[in-house]
Design a protein around this motif. Structure first.
Motif, mmCIF file in Angstrom:
data_model
loop_
_atom_site.group_PDB
_atom_site.id
_atom_site.type_symbol
_atom_site.label_atom_id
_atom_site.label_comp_id
_atom_site.label_asym_id
_atom_site.label_seq_id
_atom_site.Cartn_x
_atom_site.Cartn_y
_atom_site.Cartn_z
ATOM 1 N N GLU A 256 0.832 -1.201 0.000
ATOM 2 C CA GLU A 256 0.000 0.000 0.000
ATOM 3 C C GLU A 256 0.867 1.252 0.000
ATOM 4 N N CYS A 257 0.474 2.217 -0.811
ATOM 5 C CA CYS A 257 1.214 3.472 -0.940
ATOM 6 C C CYS A 257 0.220 4.621 -0.851
ATOM 7 N N PHE A 258 0.517 5.594 -0.001
ATOM 8 C CA PHE A 258 -0.344 6.765 0.183
ATOM 9 C C PHE A 258 0.350 7.968 -0.448
ATOM 10 N N ALA A 259 -0.383 8.676 -1.312
ATOM 11 C CA ALA A 259 0.211 9.773 -2.078
ATOM 12 C C ALA A 259 -0.679 11.008 -2.028
ATOM 13 N N VAL A 260 -0.103 12.138 -2.411
ATOM 14 C CA VAL A 260 -0.879 13.379 -2.500
ATOM 15 C C VAL A 260 -0.539 14.098 -3.801
ATOM 16 N N ILE A 261 -1.555 14.751 -4.366
ATOM 17 C CA ILE A 261 -1.344 15.716 -5.441
ATOM 18 C C ILE A 261 -1.503 17.092 -4.815
ATOM 19 N N LEU A 262 -0.504 17.940 -4.993
ATOM 20 C CA LEU A 262 -0.513 19.287 -4.447
ATOM 21 C C LEU A 262 -0.944 20.266 -5.528
ATOM 22 N N LEU A 263 -1.885 21.149 -5.180
ATOM 23 C CA LEU A 263 -2.471 22.079 -6.141
ATOM 24 C C LEU A 263 -2.392 23.506 -5.606
ATOM 25 N N ASN A 264 -2.375 24.469 -6.538
ATOM 26 C CA ASN A 264 -2.430 25.863 -6.107
ATOM 27 C C ASN A 264 -3.884 26.297 -5.926
ATOM 28 N N ALA A 265 -4.112 27.587 -5.706
ATOM 29 C CA ALA A 265 -5.464 28.083 -5.438
ATOM 30 C C ALA A 265 -6.393 27.922 -6.632
ATOM 31 N N GLN A 266 -5.828 27.823 -7.835
ATOM 32 C CA GLN A 266 -6.622 27.619 -9.059
ATOM 33 C C GLN A 266 -6.761 26.131 -9.403
ATOM 34 N N ASN A 267 -6.347 25.273 -8.464
ATOM 35 C CA ASN A 267 -6.363 23.817 -8.656
ATOM 36 C C ASN A 267 -5.465 23.367 -9.801
ATOM 37 N N GLU A 268 -4.398 24.113 -10.033
ATOM 38 C CA GLU A 268 -3.391 23.712 -11.017
ATOM 39 C C GLU A 268 -2.377 22.802 -10.344
ATOM 40 N N PHE B 49 3.310 15.811 -7.410
ATOM 41 C CA PHE B 49 2.755 14.531 -6.972
ATOM 42 C C PHE B 49 3.798 13.878 -6.083
ATOM 43 N N LYS B 50 3.392 13.463 -4.880
ATOM 44 C CA LYS B 50 4.332 12.882 -3.935
ATOM 45 C C LYS B 50 3.787 11.578 -3.360
ATOM 46 N N GLU B 51 4.577 10.513 -3.481
ATOM 47 C CA GLU B 51 4.265 9.255 -2.802
ATOM 48 C C GLU B 51 4.931 9.341 -1.430
ATOM 49 N N LEU B 52 4.131 9.511 -0.389
ATOM 50 C CA LEU B 52 4.682 9.871 0.918
ATOM 51 C C LEU B 52 4.864 8.701 1.870
ATOM 52 N N PHE B 53 3.967 7.731 1.809
ATOM 53 C CA PHE B 53 4.006 6.664 2.809
ATOM 54 C C PHE B 53 3.868 5.300 2.146
ATOM 55 N N ALA C 19 -0.823 1.268 5.211
ATOM 56 C CA ALA C 19 0.348 2.148 5.218
ATOM 57 C C ALA C 19 0.143 3.201 6.293
ATOM 58 N N PRO C 20 1.162 3.476 7.109
ATOM 59 C CA PRO C 20 1.014 4.513 8.130
ATOM 60 C C PRO C 20 0.931 5.884 7.467
ATOM 61 N N VAL C 21 0.027 6.723 7.939
ATOM 62 C CA VAL C 21 -0.160 8.056 7.370
ATOM 63 C C VAL C 21 0.028 9.085 8.484
ATOM 64 N N HIS D 72 -4.538 6.547 -2.445
ATOM 65 C CA HIS D 72 -3.761 5.373 -2.054
ATOM 66 C C HIS D 72 -4.291 4.167 -2.813
ATOM 67 N N ASN D 73 -3.463 3.159 -2.907
ATOM 68 C CA ASN D 73 -3.839 1.945 -3.634
ATOM 69 C C ASN D 73 -4.240 0.839 -2.678
ATOM 70 N N HIS D 74 -5.037 -0.077 -3.168
ATOM 71 C CA HIS D 74 -5.351 -1.317 -2.463
ATOM 72 C C HIS D 74 -4.712 -2.456 -3.253
#
Length: 209
Positions: free
Chosen positions: A108-120, A124-128, A135-137, A158-160
């Protein structure tokens, strides 16, 4: 094989054969492709196969495994570059991007997509990373990356590894914990995607966020 035949019309075996054919005859490449598909069951499983299992097939080896993994990485980078500075307001585009990056992980991998105020798209970061089922978060680590990129909004994912994308109660609890942590710095969680094999669930579309 006819050179005028579009690759989209090739069978799984013939397409895979073209990928691994370097310095092999067409017939041998097709035989090896057939053996790969018989052993692992699908193209997805071939690309997701452990290196040791892939190299057990006589005629293949680390160099051809590296070739397949390079193709997979090229596909990931192509998608990432395609959404650079784009507004991610289409869940289908986001789901496709996340599936390409996460569905091949065997744990299992937990990730985030980071966006600005306009959602641009900013990053992309795979963090955990975790086990096959969890996966610990740590919300503070997500907050740290938000501050680094000066993000205004985030999309969680995150994936299963089981392949089933149905959110668990733990998934819902973690989502709320991250939402609460980011709310303290005025950052919104727009969605949380759970990635399975050939299926994706959006928390936003389910009304869970």
């Amino acid at each position: 094989m006819s050179r005028t035949l579009g690759v989209e019309n090739l069978s799984d075996k013939k397409l895979l054969a073209q990928v691994i054919r370097h310095r092999l005859s067409e017939s041998l490449a097709e035989d090896l492709a057939a053996e790969l598909l018989a052993k692992f069951g699908s193209i997805y499983a071939v690309f997701n196969a452990p290196k040791e299992a892939f190299c057990e097939i006589h005629g293949l080896g680390p160099s051809r495994y590296f070739m397949l993994q390079s193709m997979l990485e090229l596909h990931k980078r192509t998608l990432q570059q395609a959404i650079q500075r784009q507004t991610l307001d289409c869940s289908e585009t986001t789901a496709k991007f996340l599936a390409t990056h996460l569905q091949h992980h065997q744990s299992e991998c937990f990730a985030v997509i980071l966006l600005n105020a306009q959602n641009e798209f900013l990053a992309f970061k795979e963090l955990f990373r975790g086990t096959i089922s969890s996966a610990p978060v740590f919300p503070r680590e997500i907050v740290r990356h938000v501050m680094i990129y000066n993000a205004a909004n985030v999309i969680l994912a995150h994936n299963h590894p089981s392949g089933h994308a149905e959110p668990s109660e733990c998934d819902k609890m973690i989502t709320q914990r991250v939402k609460d942590a980011l709310a303290l710095i005025d950052v919104r969680v727009l969605d949380h995607f759970v990635i399975g094999v050939g299926q994706t669930v959006s928390f936003a579309q389910r009304g869970l966020i």
